[in-house]
Design a protein around this motif. Structure first.
Motif, PDB file in Angstrom:
ATOM      1  N   VAL A 297       0.834  -1.195   0.000  1.00 28.40           N
ATOM      2  CA  VAL A 297       0.000   0.000   0.000  1.00 28.40           C
ATOM      3  C   VAL A 297       0.869   1.246   0.000  1.00 28.40           C
ATOM      4  CG1 VAL A 297      -1.688   1.334   1.316  1.00 28.40           C
ATOM      5  CG2 VAL A 297      -1.937  -1.144   1.111  1.00 28.40           C
ATOM      6  N   ARG A 298       1.965   1.234   0.768  1.00 30.40           N
ATOM      7  CA  ARG A 298       2.875   2.379   0.799  1.00 30.40           C
ATOM      8  C   ARG A 298       3.454   2.640  -0.583  1.00 30.40           C
ATOM      9  NH1 ARG A 298       7.489   1.770   4.897  1.00 30.40           N
ATOM     10  NH2 ARG A 298       8.018   3.787   3.987  1.00 30.40           N
ATOM     11  N   LYS A 299       3.855   1.577  -1.269  1.00 18.83           N
ATOM     12  CA  LYS A 299       4.447   1.750  -2.591  1.00 18.83           C
ATOM     13  C   LYS A 299       3.424   2.245  -3.601  1.00 18.83           C
ATOM     14  CE  LYS A 299       8.431  -1.319  -2.233  1.00 18.83           C
ATOM     15  NZ  LYS A 299       9.194  -2.413  -2.872  1.00 18.83           N
ATOM     16  N   ARG A 300       2.195   1.739  -3.494  1.00 22.58           N
ATOM     17  CA  ARG A 300       1.160   2.197  -4.407  1.00 22.58           C
ATOM     18  C   ARG A 300       0.823   3.664  -4.139  1.00 22.58           C
ATOM     19  NH1 ARG A 300      -3.015  -2.453  -6.310  1.00 22.58           N
ATOM     20  NH2 ARG A 300      -1.485  -4.098  -6.656  1.00 22.58           N
ATOM     21  N   ALA A 301       0.866   4.071  -2.895  1.00 24.60           N
ATOM     22  CA  ALA A 301       0.649   5.476  -2.552  1.00 24.60           C
ATOM     23  C   ALA A 301       1.768   6.330  -3.137  1.00 24.60           C
ATOM     24  CB  ALA A 301       0.584   5.649  -1.039  1.00 24.60           C
ATOM     25  N   GLY A 302       2.992   5.803  -3.129  1.00 24.32           N
ATOM     26  CA  GLY A 302       4.119   6.517  -3.731  1.00 24.32           C
ATOM     27  C   GLY A 302       3.928   6.682  -5.226  1.00 24.32           C
ATOM     28  N   ILE A 303       3.431   5.625  -5.875  1.00 20.98           N
ATOM     29  CA  ILE A 303       3.154   5.694  -7.314  1.00 20.98           C
ATOM     30  C   ILE A 303       2.129   6.789  -7.589  1.00 20.98           C
ATOM     31  CG2 ILE A 303       2.085   4.457  -9.240  1.00 20.98           C
ATOM     32  CD1 ILE A 303       3.293   1.881  -8.094  1.00 20.98           C
ATOM     33  N   ALA A 304       1.068   6.840  -6.807  1.00 25.84           N
ATOM     34  CA  ALA A 304       0.026   7.846  -6.984  1.00 25.84           C
ATOM     35  C   ALA A 304       0.578   9.250  -6.782  1.00 25.84           C
ATOM     36  CB  ALA A 304      -1.124   7.589  -6.004  1.00 25.84           C
ATOM     37  N   ALA A 305       1.443   9.425  -5.787  1.00 23.15           N
ATOM     38  CA  ALA A 305       2.015  10.752  -5.506  1.00 23.15           C
ATOM     39  C   ALA A 305       2.865  11.233  -6.674  1.00 23.15           C
ATOM     40  CB  ALA A 305       2.861  10.689  -4.231  1.00 23.15           C
ATOM     41  N   VAL A 306       3.680  10.347  -7.223  1.00 26.19           N
ATOM     42  CA  VAL A 306       4.530  10.732  -8.348  1.00 26.19           C
ATOM     43  C   VAL A 306       3.686  11.066  -9.565  1.00 26.19           C
ATOM     44  CG1 VAL A 306       6.245   9.914  -9.995  1.00 26.19           C
ATOM     45  CG2 VAL A 306       6.559   9.486  -7.564  1.00 26.19           C
ATOM     46  N   ALA A 307       2.663  10.241  -9.837  1.00 26.97           N
ATOM     47  CA  ALA A 307       1.805  10.479 -10.995  1.00 26.97           C
ATOM     48  C   ALA A 307       1.136  11.844 -10.904  1.00 26.97           C
ATOM     49  CB  ALA A 307       0.750   9.388 -11.090  1.00 26.97           C
ATOM     50  N   ALA A 308       0.632  12.197  -9.728  1.00 25.96           N
ATOM     51  CA  ALA A 308      -0.017  13.488  -9.544  1.00 25.96           C
ATOM     52  C   ALA A 308       0.978  14.631  -9.734  1.00 25.96           C
ATOM     53  CB  ALA A 308      -0.636  13.566  -8.153  1.00 25.96           C
ATOM     54  N   ALA A 309       2.196  14.459  -9.223  1.00 22.32           N
ATOM     55  CA  ALA A 309       3.221  15.504  -9.357  1.00 22.32           C
ATOM     56  C   ALA A 309       3.609  15.703 -10.813  1.00 22.32           C
ATOM     57  CB  ALA A 309       4.459  15.124  -8.535  1.00 22.32           C
ATOM     58  N   VAL A 310       3.719  14.608 -11.555  1.00 21.34           N
ATOM     59  CA  VAL A 310       4.066  14.701 -12.973  1.00 21.34           C
ATOM     60  C   VAL A 310       2.990  15.462 -13.725  1.00 21.34           C
ATOM     61  CG1 VAL A 310       4.363  13.397 -15.105  1.00 21.34           C
ATOM     62  CG2 VAL A 310       5.493  12.636 -13.023  1.00 21.34           C
TER      63      VAL A 310
ATOM     64  N   GLY B 134       7.662   2.009 -15.151  1.00 18.23           N
ATOM     65  CA  GLY B 134       8.790   1.091 -15.055  1.00 18.23           C
ATOM     66  C   GLY B 134       8.468  -0.292 -14.516  1.00 18.23           C
ATOM     67  N   ALA B 135       9.473  -1.159 -14.619  1.00 20.95           N
ATOM     68  CA  ALA B 135       9.309  -2.560 -14.231  1.00 20.95           C
ATOM     69  C   ALA B 135       9.080  -2.729 -12.733  1.00 20.95           C
ATOM     70  CB  ALA B 135      10.544  -3.348 -14.662  1.00 20.95           C
ATOM     71  N   LYS B 136       9.731  -1.899 -11.905  1.00 16.13           N
ATOM     72  CA  LYS B 136       9.568  -2.035 -10.452  1.00 16.13           C
ATOM     73  C   LYS B 136       8.150  -1.696 -10.023  1.00 16.13           C
ATOM     74  CE  LYS B 136      14.417  -1.330  -9.208  1.00 16.13           C
ATOM     75  NZ  LYS B 136      15.384  -0.499  -8.448  1.00 16.13           N
ATOM     76  N   ALA B 137       7.588  -0.658 -10.645  1.00 12.99           N
ATOM     77  CA  ALA B 137       6.206  -0.306 -10.322  1.00 12.99           C
ATOM     78  C   ALA B 137       5.257  -1.405 -10.783  1.00 12.99           C
ATOM     79  CB  ALA B 137       5.828   1.020 -10.976  1.00 12.99           C
ATOM     80  N   ALA B 138       5.586  -2.039 -11.907  1.00 13.49           N
ATOM     81  CA  ALA B 138       4.738  -3.105 -12.439  1.00 13.49           C
ATOM     82  C   ALA B 138       4.606  -4.266 -11.455  1.00 13.49           C
ATOM     83  CB  ALA B 138       5.301  -3.604 -13.767  1.00 13.49           C
ATOM     84  N   LYS B 139       5.640  -4.511 -10.659  1.00 14.44           N
ATOM     85  CA  LYS B 139       5.588  -5.593  -9.671  1.00 14.44           C
ATOM     86  C   LYS B 139       4.494  -5.344  -8.641  1.00 14.44           C
ATOM     87  CE  LYS B 139      10.485  -6.874 -10.028  1.00 14.44           C
ATOM     88  NZ  LYS B 139      11.778  -6.979  -9.306  1.00 14.44           N
ATOM     89  N   GLU B 140       4.213  -4.060  -8.374  1.00 11.43           N
ATOM     90  CA  GLU B 140       3.190  -3.710  -7.405  1.00 11.43           C
ATOM     91  C   GLU B 140       1.808  -3.627  -8.032  1.00 11.43           C
ATOM     92  OE1 GLU B 140       3.687  -3.366  -4.145  1.00 11.43           O
ATOM     93  OE2 GLU B 140       5.758  -3.976  -4.520  1.00 11.43           O
ATOM     94  N   MET B 141       1.757  -3.623  -9.376  1.00  8.90           N
ATOM     95  CA  MET B 141       0.493  -3.396 -10.064  1.00  8.90           C
ATOM     96  C   MET B 141       0.136  -4.569 -10.980  1.00  8.90           C
ATOM     97  SD  MET B 141      -0.181  -0.564  -8.637  1.00  8.90           S
ATOM     98  CE  MET B 141      -1.756  -0.397  -9.454  1.00  8.90           C
ATOM     99  N   ASP B 142       0.374  -5.771 -10.515  1.00  3.51           N
ATOM    100  CA  ASP B 142      -0.005  -6.978 -11.261  1.00  3.51           C
ATOM    101  C   ASP B 142       0.601  -7.007 -12.659  1.00  3.51           C
ATOM    102  OD1 ASP B 142      -1.627  -7.787  -9.077  1.00  3.51           O
ATOM    103  OD2 ASP B 142      -3.238  -6.490  -9.812  1.00  3.51           O
ATOM    104  N   GLY B 143       1.836  -6.566 -12.771  1.00  3.78           N
ATOM    105  CA  GLY B 143       2.536  -6.612 -14.047  1.00  3.78           C
ATOM    106  C   GLY B 143       2.226  -5.469 -14.984  1.00  3.78           C
ATOM    107  N   LYS B 144       1.437  -4.497 -14.528  1.00  8.12           N
ATOM    108  CA  LYS B 144       1.057  -3.364 -15.381  1.00  8.12           C
ATOM    109  C   LYS B 144       1.944  -2.155 -15.075  1.00  8.12           C
ATOM    110  CE  LYS B 144      -3.719  -4.967 -15.666  1.00  8.12           C
ATOM    111  NZ  LYS B 144      -5.148  -4.637 -15.468  1.00  8.12           N
ATOM    112  N   ARG B 145       2.666  -1.683 -16.070  1.00 10.29           N
ATOM    113  CA  ARG B 145       3.626  -0.602 -15.857  1.00 10.29           C
ATOM    114  C   ARG B 145       3.112   0.771 -16.310  1.00 10.29           C
ATOM    115  NH1 ARG B 145       8.891  -2.150 -18.678  1.00 10.29           N
ATOM    116  NH2 ARG B 145       9.420   0.051 -18.363  1.00 10.29           N
ATOM    117  N   TRP B 146       2.034   0.797 -17.102  1.00 14.00           N
ATOM    118  CA  TRP B 146       1.508   2.067 -17.608  1.00 14.00           C
ATOM    119  C   TRP B 146       0.319   2.525 -16.768  1.00 14.00           C
ATOM    120  CZ3 TRP B 146       3.408   5.070 -21.589  1.00 14.00           C
ATOM    121  CH2 TRP B 146       4.375   4.489 -22.416  1.00 14.00           C
ATOM    122  N   MET B 147       0.375   3.770 -16.285  1.00 14.39           N
ATOM    123  CA  MET B 147      -0.741   4.361 -15.556  1.00 14.39           C
ATOM    124  C   MET B 147      -1.520   5.286 -16.482  1.00 14.39           C
ATOM    125  SD  MET B 147      -0.757   6.951 -12.295  1.00 14.39           S
ATOM    126  CE  MET B 147      -0.419   5.716 -11.044  1.00 14.39           C
ATOM    127  N   LYS B 148      -2.853   5.169 -16.473  1.00 14.13           N
ATOM    128  CA  LYS B 148      -3.715   6.036 -17.267  1.00 14.13           C
ATOM    129  C   LYS B 148      -4.407   7.044 -16.366  1.00 14.13           C
ATOM    130  CE  LYS B 148      -7.746   5.997 -20.351  1.00 14.13           C
ATOM    131  NZ  LYS B 148      -8.763   5.159 -21.033  1.00 14.13           N
TER     132      LYS B 148
END
Length: 323
Positions: free
Chosen positions: A5-18, A132-146
């Motif tokens: 959950v912490r890592k997924r929250a990090g993914i969300a934070a970066v996506a919003a910042a971008v 990236g590949a590391k984020a994909a590990k947390e997202m069931d193999g999915k590396r692209w966020m829409k």
């Protein structure tokens, strides 16, 4: 909170910042060399004709390669530099660019092991980010966020948010042609002289617009009512935003090869430098495979559910301990 959950929250934070960095890209002397000697300056009428011609050619080209730098200075929360390069298109809006992650954003997603560079695609009013590949590990193999801004606004049910999102979509289509159109409305548009940009001889022009003049000229704000437009100006004045500085360098073929945009406010400054080339280049932007894509809204829903579950668990534990 679990590590996942912490890592997924990090993914969300970066996506919003971008997204904030993009919608909202300075070393203004980089790639620009001033010509020696006293420049022969053009009259206001001549300047207007040049910029009008550049606007027409740029609007018709519809695509270009771009190198862009966005620098935000001021408070520690907002400071940072973002660099992007790739192909962009307008009418319709298209983008296939790679962004170099600034340290500030990388820190926001430290738990998610974010890559140093993120490829971004913009297509059909949606942003796709390759995390990236590391984020994909947390997202069931999915590396692209829409991130579908239109869908996010509609789901909120907030009419004001929907208008802001619509404005955001229009701002994403702020092509060099539209920036030239805004510059034409500057009351002090002038010719600075001849300079070289990336080895190419170009004519340098500059002008300023107050926030009120920008609101009047910017067609992306047509979605606002007259009352909302006035409120926007009042809010900007209260926040200390005085206006925008715009500079453009036009080459011998009549295309802008570089543009600088700057805005100053009490919290700091935002400066954008964009270098353009290869106008009319093919920009065949294709959405990532659905099997490799996850939705930002769904991620936020899952995080909310996880947080609610954790809160419920803590409440139950507290009740049991009191028995």
């Amino acid at each position: 909170m679990s590590m996942s959950v912490r890592k997924r929250a990090g993914i969300a934070a970066v996506a919003a910042a971008v997204l904030v960095g993009v919608v909202g890209c300075q070393d203004t002397d980089k790639g620009t060399k001033k010509a020696t000697g006293t420049p022969e300056l053009q009259s206001r009428d001549a300047v207007t004709k040049v910029v009008q011609a550049a606007y027409k050619k740029t609007a018709e080209a519809k695509t270009a390669k771009v190198r862009m730098t966005v620098t935000m200075s001021g408070s520690a929360e907002a400071a940072g530099t973002m660099q992007m390069s790739g192909v962009m298109g307008w009418d319709p809006t298209l983008m296939d660019m790679t962004m170099k992650m600034p340290k500030e954003m990388a820190g926001a997603g430290a738990d998610a092991d974010m890559p140093e560079q993120i490829r971004m695609k913009w297509l059909d009013e949606a942003m796709y980010m390759d995390l990236g590949a590391k984020a994909a590990k947390e997202m069931d193999g999915k590396r692209w966020m829409k991130m579908d801004l239109g869908a996010m606004a509609a789901a909120s049910g907030d009419k004001q948010l929907q208008k802001q999102m619509t404005r955001g979509l229009e701002d994403m289509n702020q092509s060099p042609a539209q920036q030239l159109a805004l510059l034409l409305d500057s009351p002090n548009l002038k010719h600075v002289g001849s300079e070289k940009v990336d080895g190419v001889e170009a004519q340098h022009y500059k002008g300023t617009l107050t926030f009120q003049e920008m609101v009047k000229s910017n067609k992306s704000l047509d979605v606002l009512t007259e009352k909302e437009r006035k409120e926007l100006v009042v809010q900007a004045e209260k926040s200390g935003i005085k206006g925008y500085d715009t500079e453009v360098w036009v080459d011998g073929d009549g295309f802008p090869v570089k543009m600088d945009l700057g805005m100053t406010m009490p919290q700091g400054t935002v400066k954008i430098t964009a270098n353009y080339s290869d106008y009319g280049v093919k920009a065949a932007v294709v959405a990532p495979p659905a099997a490799e894509t996850f939705d930002f809204m769904k991620l936020m829903e899952d995080l909310g559910a996880a947080g609610a579950g954790a809160g419920a668990g803590q409440g139950t534990g507290g009740a049991e301990s009191g028995i």
